[in-house]
Write a protein that holds these residues in place. Structure first.
Motif, PDB file in Angstrom:
ATOM      1  N   GLU A  95      -7.061  -5.899  10.467  1.00 50.89           N
ATOM      2  CA  GLU A  95      -6.280  -4.728  10.081  1.00 50.89           C
ATOM      3  C   GLU A  95      -5.726  -4.998   8.684  1.00 50.89           C
ATOM      4  OE1 GLU A  95      -5.485  -1.845  11.479  1.00 50.89           O
ATOM      5  OE2 GLU A  95      -6.523  -2.092  13.392  1.00 50.89           O
ATOM      6  N   VAL A  96      -6.034  -4.112   7.748  1.00 47.02           N
ATOM      7  CA  VAL A  96      -5.607  -4.303   6.366  1.00 47.02           C
ATOM      8  C   VAL A  96      -4.474  -3.327   6.079  1.00 47.02           C
ATOM      9  CG1 VAL A  96      -6.309  -4.282   3.955  1.00 47.02           C
ATOM     10  CG2 VAL A  96      -7.921  -5.026   5.717  1.00 47.02           C
ATOM     11  N   ARG A  97      -3.363  -3.839   5.556  1.00 48.57           N
ATOM     12  CA  ARG A  97      -2.206  -2.992   5.270  1.00 48.57           C
ATOM     13  C   ARG A  97      -1.645  -3.319   3.885  1.00 48.57           C
ATOM     14  NH1 ARG A  97       0.051  -1.364  10.392  1.00 48.57           N
ATOM     15  NH2 ARG A  97      -1.764  -1.079  11.751  1.00 48.57           N
ATOM     16  N   PHE A  98      -1.244  -2.266   3.169  1.00 48.41           N
ATOM     17  CA  PHE A  98      -0.411  -2.449   1.985  1.00 48.41           C
ATOM     18  C   PHE A  98       1.037  -2.596   2.450  1.00 48.41           C
ATOM     19  CE2 PHE A  98      -3.754   0.028  -0.471  1.00 48.41           C
ATOM     20  CZ  PHE A  98      -4.175  -1.073  -1.198  1.00 48.41           C
ATOM     21  N   ILE A  99       1.805  -3.445   1.772  1.00 52.42           N
ATOM     22  CA  ILE A  99       3.136  -3.766   2.298  1.00 52.42           C
ATOM     23  C   ILE A  99       4.253  -3.601   1.276  1.00 52.42           C
ATOM     24  CG2 ILE A  99       2.184  -5.360   4.002  1.00 52.42           C
ATOM     25  CD1 ILE A  99       3.085  -7.681   2.176  1.00 52.42           C
ATOM     26  N   ASP A 100       3.955  -3.055   0.113  1.00 57.95           N
ATOM     27  CA  ASP A 100       4.989  -2.926  -0.918  1.00 57.95           C
ATOM     28  C   ASP A 100       5.553  -1.507  -0.919  1.00 57.95           C
ATOM     29  OD1 ASP A 100       6.656  -3.618  -2.984  1.00 57.95           O
ATOM     30  OD2 ASP A 100       5.067  -4.040  -4.429  1.00 57.95           O
ATOM     31  N   LEU A 101       6.689  -1.342  -1.561  1.00 54.53           N
ATOM     32  CA  LEU A 101       7.308  -0.027  -1.680  1.00 54.53           C
ATOM     33  C   LEU A 101       6.421   0.911  -2.499  1.00 54.53           C
ATOM     34  CD1 LEU A 101      10.953  -1.202  -2.424  1.00 54.53           C
ATOM     35  CD2 LEU A 101      10.214   0.050  -0.380  1.00 54.53           C
ATOM     36  N   PRO A 102       6.525   2.217  -2.262  1.00 55.47           N
ATOM     37  CA  PRO A 102       5.776   3.166  -3.094  1.00 55.47           C
ATOM     38  C   PRO A 102       6.153   3.019  -4.564  1.00 55.47           C
ATOM     39  CG  PRO A 102       6.667   4.259  -1.149  1.00 55.47           C
ATOM     40  CD  PRO A 102       7.281   2.889  -1.186  1.00 55.47           C
ATOM     41  N   ALA A 103       5.212   3.331  -5.429  1.00 50.45           N
ATOM     42  CA  ALA A 103       5.417   3.089  -6.860  1.00 50.45           C
ATOM     43  C   ALA A 103       6.499   3.967  -7.461  1.00 50.45           C
ATOM     44  CB  ALA A 103       4.101   3.296  -7.607  1.00 50.45           C
ATOM     45  N   TRP A 104       6.832   5.090  -6.809  1.00 48.26           N
ATOM     46  CA  TRP A 104       7.877   5.950  -7.359  1.00 48.26           C
ATOM     47  C   TRP A 104       9.273   5.445  -7.002  1.00 48.26           C
ATOM     48  CZ3 TRP A 104      10.793   7.350  -3.327  1.00 48.26           C
ATOM     49  CH2 TRP A 104      10.185   7.476  -2.074  1.00 48.26           C
ATOM     50  N   HIS A 105       9.352   4.447  -6.141  1.00 44.52           N
ATOM     51  CA  HIS A 105      10.649   3.949  -5.677  1.00 44.52           C
ATOM     52  C   HIS A 105      11.444   3.382  -6.853  1.00 44.52           C
ATOM     53  CE1 HIS A 105      13.556   1.535  -3.374  1.00 44.52           C
ATOM     54  NE2 HIS A 105      13.249   2.302  -2.346  1.00 44.52           N
ATOM     55  N   ARG A 106      12.754   3.473  -6.760  1.00 46.14           N
ATOM     56  CA  ARG A 106      13.601   3.005  -7.861  1.00 46.14           C
ATOM     57  C   ARG A 106      13.507   1.495  -8.074  1.00 46.14           C
ATOM     58  NH1 ARG A 106      16.780   6.499 -10.405  1.00 46.14           N
ATOM     59  NH2 ARG A 106      17.202   8.529  -9.458  1.00 46.14           N
ATOM     60  N   ALA A 107      12.995   0.771  -7.100  1.00 50.66           N
ATOM     61  CA  ALA A 107      12.768  -0.659  -7.313  1.00 50.66           C
ATOM     62  C   ALA A 107      11.811  -0.889  -8.474  1.00 50.66           C
ATOM     63  CB  ALA A 107      12.202  -1.295  -6.041  1.00 50.66           C
ATOM     64  N   PHE A 108      10.938   0.096  -8.746  1.00 53.28           N
ATOM     65  CA  PHE A 108      10.041   0.024  -9.897  1.00 53.28           C
ATOM     66  C   PHE A 108      10.609   0.769 -11.099  1.00 53.28           C
ATOM     67  CE2 PHE A 108       7.112  -0.616  -6.343  1.00 53.28           C
ATOM     68  CZ  PHE A 108       6.352  -1.683  -6.792  1.00 53.28           C
ATOM     69  N   ASP A 177      17.183  -6.840  -9.108  1.00 50.28           N
ATOM     70  CA  ASP A 177      17.439  -6.079  -7.879  1.00 50.28           C
ATOM     71  C   ASP A 177      16.161  -5.442  -7.347  1.00 50.28           C
ATOM     72  OD1 ASP A 177      20.093  -6.744  -8.028  1.00 50.28           O
ATOM     73  OD2 ASP A 177      20.715  -4.863  -8.985  1.00 50.28           O
ATOM     74  N   GLY A 178      15.299  -4.980  -8.249  1.00 50.24           N
ATOM     75  CA  GLY A 178      14.044  -4.386  -7.810  1.00 50.24           C
ATOM     76  C   GLY A 178      13.155  -5.389  -7.110  1.00 50.24           C
ATOM     77  N   ASP A 179      13.067  -6.608  -7.656  1.00 43.10           N
ATOM     78  CA  ASP A 179      12.294  -7.667  -6.999  1.00 43.10           C
ATOM     79  C   ASP A 179      12.803  -7.908  -5.581  1.00 43.10           C
ATOM     80  OD1 ASP A 179      10.642  -8.329  -9.207  1.00 43.10           O
ATOM     81  OD2 ASP A 179      12.251  -9.526 -10.076  1.00 43.10           O
ATOM     82  N   ARG A 180      14.111  -8.044  -5.460  1.00 47.87           N
ATOM     83  CA  ARG A 180      14.675  -8.381  -4.154  1.00 47.87           C
ATOM     84  C   ARG A 180      14.456  -7.263  -3.140  1.00 47.87           C
ATOM     85  NH1 ARG A 180      18.316 -11.250  -7.619  1.00 47.87           N
ATOM     86  NH2 ARG A 180      19.537  -9.373  -8.062  1.00 47.87           N
ATOM     87  N   ALA A 181      14.566  -6.008  -3.584  1.00 53.32           N
ATOM     88  CA  ALA A 181      14.323  -4.892  -2.670  1.00 53.32           C
ATOM     89  C   ALA A 181      12.870  -4.889  -2.202  1.00 53.32           C
ATOM     90  CB  ALA A 181      14.668  -3.573  -3.353  1.00 53.32           C
ATOM     91  N   ARG A 182      11.956  -5.114  -3.125  1.00 53.37           N
ATOM     92  CA  ARG A 182      10.542  -5.142  -2.765  1.00 53.37           C
ATOM     93  C   ARG A 182      10.248  -6.295  -1.821  1.00 53.37           C
ATOM     94  NH1 ARG A 182       7.281  -5.636  -8.044  1.00 53.37           N
ATOM     95  NH2 ARG A 182       5.553  -5.510  -6.560  1.00 53.37           N
TER      96      ARG A 182
END
Length: 617
Positions: A95-108, A177-182
């Motif tokens: 099972e292959v899954r992406f695990i990061d926040l969406p690119a529009w998220h404020r973490a980015f 902060d963005g790194d830590r949220a991700r």
């Protein structure tokens, strides 16, 4: 949750050595889950990635609200570790899954660098953190260090070297902060996958910068063996009133290349494609051959003797530097030594960090181009596309603009004006296909015809997909983009910028533009502090309001509001001014002339009366 079932692979994005390690690891482990750093909102659509595209492609993500517009790309090529994780994982039955926040998220989007590329989070940090290693190995750049330690080195022990390298990078660098949220979000996916996997292994493939943190975050005690499996983390959705999503777009090696300004990954994708396909010795030979072919095609010196010399120098440099195979920098330095006899006024680009600079030697330019390669990806015909692509295609057919003939448009004819507005909307959105040769340049311009000439449509599908971030129809997308440009110019925008935005709005069809754009223009005028630029903008607005019956803006009430604000602000600025610097202040005189004309010809739109203006003077 310290668990031997979890294997963390920290990678450098677009590294053939890391991609090969991912492939070997999946084939050896046969994991239940392969978790990949990538946008989790694409998990339901991973099948789209595996339709059979011609690489490179990218996941283009967008977000639009009343506050901001954000766009991001996640490029994938054949030797991207993330791509290999997807394809090899699926082949292995995982099972292959992406695990990061969406690119529009404020973490980015709230990052100081405003990273527009998902994989742009690490390269600058590598440069800072590896300074000691570069000094030890006597190399100039992170790329040269990376090649020596990983790409051309013995693959045995590669994982241990990567772990040590990324531990050094993370240990010397402060996460934001963005790194830590991700990382908290990615760790929640790891814990859930382990809970669901039973006794089978789980493989986690992320950028190496995040690997030490993920190990630490997932080392805390987890559920007991008899506990219910942890729920999969929810995927964040855009807030109410906002729109966001992701689509696949074709990508090119040129877009990926660090020498062209790409924010992440490794330079010279054409070279590394050869390295991935054939190994370092064949890649060196292919690069030398391509450089010579490019030079000869442009009638630049590239003799057979020079090619032999480049080969000899490359082999000698590799041996002198202790490389088991020629590294990229060995090949490039060998080519430069053999082909360039002139003094250079700038360092060779592969010995510095950053893009190719203007004015580089022709042999250097062609060498970099050969390293880049000319590969451009394409999408499988079944790939879903955003609504804008379908709207534009349908409108082109309806308006008869899908051919390859030169267009002469009569702007006094309703159909001619409609076609013109559509073409200007595409121009503003950056969609290739047509270029305007002639036409009116401002509101008072008496020309009522336009000439458009067809141009190459290369890159059109990708441009349309990316423009879809601004709206589902070309008129609303152009309006949203113009509004964003107005916001992005800030308070330092001069009159030329403001006037150009206003006239673009008119050319695209004033009736279809959002009130936000014209309200923004009015606000900009109210806050302008220099009479000269304000007068130039006023002249354009007045011309549109008085004369522009071609585009339907004559006596337009929204333009009248902008006109009123401009006149009021101008008289506020000049009230009480006496004297000034020696000589004639031409911009101020032109501004006052524009104000006089507005009072004479646009009095119904103004709150200021000629009598009040005369008293002010």
């Amino acid at each position: 949750m310290s668990d031997a079932r979890v294997t963390f692979l920290g990678v450098r994005h677009h590294s053939p050595a890391c991609a090969a390690l991912v492939r070997r690891t999946i084939r050896a482990l046969r994991p239940a889950y392969v978790l990949v750093e990538g946008p989790a909102d694409m998990n339901d659509r991973i099948g789209e990635l595996l339709l059979g595209h011609e690489l490179p492609v990218a996941v283009f993500s967008h977000y639009r609200s009343t506050e901001r517009v954000a766009t991001s790309w996640a490029p994938l090529c054949a030797y991207s570790p993330e791509w290999v994780a997807l394809t090899e994982g699926r082949t292995a039955g995982a099972e292959v899954r992406f695990i990061d926040l969406p690119a529009w998220h404020r973490a980015f989007t709230d990052r100081p660098d405003g990273a527009a590329n998902r994989y742009a989070d690490a390269e600058a940090r590598y440069s800072r953190a590896t300074e000691r290693l570069r000094a030890r190995y006597r190399v100039d750049t992170v790329d040269a260090l990376w090649d020596r330690v990983f790409e051309i080195a013995d693959p045995d022990g590669l994982r241990d070297r990567l772990d040590a390298y990324f531990a050094l990078v993370r240990g010397d660098t402060e996460a934001d902060d963005g790194d830590r949220a991700r990382e908290r979000y990615m760790a929640s996916w790891v814990r859930a996958a382990v809970a669901h996997a039973g006794n089978r292994p789980v493989l986690v493939v992320t950028g190496g910068f995040h690997q030490p943190a993920l190990r630490a975050l997932t080392a805390a005690p987890g559920p007991t063996p008899d506990a219910e499996p942890a729920a999969w983390p929810p995927v964040p959705a855009p807030p109410d009133g906002a729109e966001g999503g992701s689509f696949l777009v074709p990508y090119s090696f040129r877009q990926m290349d660090a020498f062209a300004g790409y924010q992440s990954g490794m330079p010279s994708p054409g070279y590394y494609q050869h390295l991935w396909d054939e190994g370092p010795d064949a890649a060196a030979k292919a690069l030398r051959r391509t450089v010579v072919e490019r030079l000869r095609a442009r009638h630049l010196p590239a003799s057979t003797a020079a090619l032999i010399s480049a080969h000899t120098l490359t082999e000698g440099l590799a041996a002198l530097r202790g490389h088991p195979h020629p590294a990229r920098v060995d090949v490039l330095d060998g080519l430069a030594a053999a082909l360039i006899t002139d003094d250079l006024d700038q360092p060779l680009p592969w010995n510095t960090d950053g893009p190719l600079r203007p004015g580089a030697h022709p042999a250097v330019v062609e060498t970099v181009a050969a390293c880049t390669g000319d590969r451009t990806g394409s999408l499988h015909p079944d790939t879903p596309l955003p609504p804008l692509v379908h709207h534009v295609t349908a409108e082109e057919i309806r308006l008869g603009l899908d051919g390859d003939r030169t267009l002469d448009l009569d702007l006094t004819n309703p159909r001619g004006l409609e076609r013109s507005r559509f073409l200007h909307q595409l121009r503003v959105l950056g969609i290739p296909g047509h270029t305007r040769l002639t036409g009116p340049d401002h509101g008072a311009d008496p020309r009522d015809h336009e000439t458009w000439e067809p141009r190459s449509r290369t890159g059109r599908d990708a441009a349309l997909t990316e423009a879809g971030a601004y709206g589902a129809r070309p008129d609303e997308a152009a309006a949203a983009l113009l509004a964003r440009r107005l916001r992005d110019t800030g308070t330092a925008a001069d009159a030329g910028t403001t006037a150009a935005l206003l006239f673009d709005a008119v050319l695209c069809g004033a009736g279809s533009l959002s009130r936000d754009l014209l309200d923004g223009l009015a606000h900009r005028i109210r806050t302008t502090a220099d009479p000269g630029p304000l007068g130039r903008a006023l002249a354009v607005v007045l011309g549109l309001w008085r004369h522009d019956r071609v585009f339907g803006t004559a006596r337009d009430p929204l333009l009248g509001t902008v006109l009123d604000h401009a006149v009021d602000r101008l008289f506020h600025l000049v009230e009480g001014l006496h004297g000034g610097p020696p000589g004639v202040d031409v911009p101020r005189l032109r501004a006052l002339t524009a104000a006089r004309d507005a009072l004479l010809h646009a009095a119904p739109a103004l709150a200021l009366t000629p009598e009040t203006a005369a008293a002010t003077a």
